[in-house]
Motif scaffolding. Structure first.
Motif, mmCIF file in Angstrom:
data_model
loop_
_atom_site.group_PDB
_atom_site.id
_atom_site.type_symbol
_atom_site.label_atom_id
_atom_site.label_comp_id
_atom_site.label_asym_id
_atom_site.label_seq_id
_atom_site.Cartn_x
_atom_site.Cartn_y
_atom_site.Cartn_z
ATOM 1 N N TYR A 252 10.757 -17.038 -23.751
ATOM 2 C CA TYR A 252 9.662 -16.793 -24.687
ATOM 3 C C TYR A 252 8.580 -17.839 -24.420
ATOM 4 C CZ TYR A 252 12.728 -13.629 -27.189
ATOM 5 O OH TYR A 252 13.553 -12.575 -27.518
ATOM 6 N N THR A 253 7.457 -17.765 -25.089
ATOM 7 C CA THR A 253 6.347 -18.674 -24.836
ATOM 8 C C THR A 253 6.733 -20.133 -25.033
ATOM 9 O OG1 THR A 253 4.810 -16.944 -25.530
ATOM 10 C CG2 THR A 253 3.959 -19.185 -25.458
ATOM 11 N N HIS A 254 7.444 -20.450 -26.101
ATOM 12 C CA HIS A 254 7.753 -21.846 -26.416
ATOM 13 C C HIS A 254 9.244 -22.153 -26.457
ATOM 14 C CE1 HIS A 254 3.559 -22.587 -27.187
ATOM 15 N NE2 HIS A 254 3.521 -21.517 -27.970
ATOM 16 N N GLU A 255 10.064 -21.243 -26.001
ATOM 17 C CA GLU A 255 11.507 -21.476 -26.034
ATOM 18 C C GLU A 255 12.235 -20.519 -25.088
ATOM 19 O OE1 GLU A 255 13.537 -20.330 -29.674
ATOM 20 O OE2 GLU A 255 11.970 -18.871 -30.098
ATOM 21 N N THR A 256 13.503 -20.806 -24.852
ATOM 22 C CA THR A 256 14.377 -19.873 -24.146
ATOM 23 C C THR A 256 15.566 -19.571 -25.048
ATOM 24 O OG1 THR A 256 15.612 -21.653 -23.081
ATOM 25 C CG2 THR A 256 13.761 -20.736 -21.849
ATOM 26 N N ASP B 190 7.733 -7.250 -24.169
ATOM 27 C CA ASP B 190 8.642 -7.496 -23.046
ATOM 28 C C ASP B 190 8.583 -8.959 -22.624
ATOM 29 O OD1 ASP B 190 9.281 -4.856 -23.102
ATOM 30 O OD2 ASP B 190 8.016 -4.294 -21.419
ATOM 31 N N ARG B 191 9.753 -9.507 -22.311
ATOM 32 C CA ARG B 191 9.887 -10.908 -21.912
ATOM 33 C C ARG B 191 10.667 -10.994 -20.615
ATOM 34 N NH1 ARG B 191 6.017 -12.854 -24.821
ATOM 35 N NH2 ARG B 191 6.301 -12.491 -27.022
ATOM 36 N N PRO B 192 10.350 -11.973 -19.756
ATOM 37 C CA PRO B 192 11.144 -12.161 -18.548
ATOM 38 C C PRO B 192 12.507 -12.746 -18.907
ATOM 39 C CG PRO B 192 9.491 -13.890 -18.715
ATOM 40 C CD PRO B 192 9.243 -12.922 -19.840
ATOM 41 N N ALA B 193 13.504 -12.373 -18.127
ATOM 42 C CA ALA B 193 14.858 -12.866 -18.368
ATOM 43 C C ALA B 193 15.593 -12.959 -17.032
ATOM 44 C CB ALA B 193 15.598 -11.938 -19.313
ATOM 45 N N ILE B 194 16.581 -13.821 -16.991
ATOM 46 C CA ILE B 194 17.430 -13.986 -15.807
ATOM 47 C C ILE B 194 18.851 -13.592 -16.173
ATOM 48 C CG2 ILE B 194 18.421 -15.649 -14.177
ATOM 49 C CD1 ILE B 194 15.812 -17.163 -14.274
#
Length: 62
Positions: free
Chosen positions: A37-41, A17-21
């Protein structure tokens, strides 16, 4: 609860699971997300509500 622009949701990816707007709400019932994501959007990801990979859900409340 209906999603609205600017709300934080969870995106269910293959790696977890990843945070998202929420950046757009479509009349078709899908929403457009920017996922963090950890190193990118990743922007512009269209998805449905659900628990499967590629879907979004509200974050759990603790």
């Amino acid at each position: 609860m209906k999603p609205t622009i600017g709300r934080v949701v969870q995106y269910h990816s293959v790696s977890g699971d990843r945070p998202a707007i929420v950046t757009q709400v479509n009349e078709s019932g899908t929403i457009i997300l920017t996922v963090f994501y950890t190193h990118e959007t990743r922007a512009g990801m269209e998805c449905h509500k659900g628990e499967d990979v590629g879907c979004w859900s509200w974050p759990p409340r603790n």
